[in-house]
Scaffold this active site. Structure first.
Site, short mmCIF file in Angstrom:
data_model
loop_
_atom_site.label_atom_id
_atom_site.label_comp_id
_atom_site.label_asym_id
_atom_site.label_seq_id
_atom_site.Cartn_x
_atom_site.Cartn_y
_atom_site.Cartn_z
N PRO A 153 0.79 -1.24 0.00
CA PRO A 153 0.00 0.00 0.00
C PRO A 153 0.82 1.29 0.00
O PRO A 153 0.75 2.09 0.94
CB PRO A 153 -0.84 -0.14 1.27
CG PRO A 153 0.02 -0.94 2.19
CD PRO A 153 0.77 -1.90 1.30
N CYS A 154 1.56 1.52 -1.06
CA CYS A 154 2.34 2.76 -1.15
C CYS A 154 1.43 3.98 -1.26
O CYS A 154 1.89 5.11 -1.05
CB CYS A 154 3.34 2.69 -2.30
SG CYS A 154 2.64 2.39 -3.90
#
Length: 194
Positions: A153-154
């Site tokens: 989840p950047c």
């Protein structure tokens, strides 16, 4: 789904099987090598996603596989549309088989997976979490190297001033993901307190 051990500068797998579908964030491409999950990408049209896959793995032979990969694609789309549904044991398994990258990239990706759904951190905070205070730009580079949209989840990393920064798959998608996750977290908090 086991992530691929493909190394950015190593040999490409001989065949990359892929399937495309549609999520609430637009087109999705899921690619697998014999070693496992190689890429999850988002975009506006399947043709562009296929071209990007070929550019990422130039020596590989891409092969469309809508049949055998249907269940994997459905799982990925469900997770993209509801990112809070990935069970903790799946996250733990994923972290044990994280895709290859540099040691620093892997540290950043692992730290990203520890950010709770609905929360955000700054690049500087993430750099401190991986023991490299002052390496915010390097953290941004590790986020940009992420080939597993939403699963790593950047999108949960923001600028120090609280504004959104770039996102490989588009700022509008990042904004929508964060809004959706924050709404889920708020509903969950209300249910717990109510």
């Amino acid at each position: 789904m086991t992530p691929s051990p493909h190394r950015p500068n190593g040999p490409d797998p001989a065949t990359i099987r892929f399937a495309t579908g549609t999520s609430s964030l637009g087109c999705v491409l899921v690619a697998m090598s014999d070693a496992g999950l190689a890429a999850i990408t988002l975009g506006d049209d399947p043709a562009t996603l296929r071209q990007a896959l070929q550019a990422r793995f130039p020596a590989a032979r891409p092969a469309r596989d809508e049949g055998d990969m249907a269940a994997c694609l459905a799982t990925v789309i469900s997770y993209i549309d509801h990112p809070w549904t990935l069970p903790d044991e799946t996250v733990a398994e994923f972290l044990n088989t994280m895709p290859a990258g540099t040691t620093f990239q892997r540290q950043v990706w692992q730290a990203l997976c520890a950010i709770p759904c609905g929360a955000t951190v700054t690049y500087a905070e993430l750099a401190a979490r991986v023991g490299r205070p002052g390496a915010a730009r390097a953290v941004a580079g590790a986020c940009a190297a992420n080939m597993l949209a939403v699963v790593i989840p950047c999108h949960r990393v923001i600028r120090g001033d609280g504004s959104l920064s770039g996102y490989r798959w588009g700022a509008a998608r990042k904004r929508l993901l964060l809004e959706r996750e924050r709404a889920w977290a708020a509903d969950r908090a209300d249910a717990v307190s109510g």
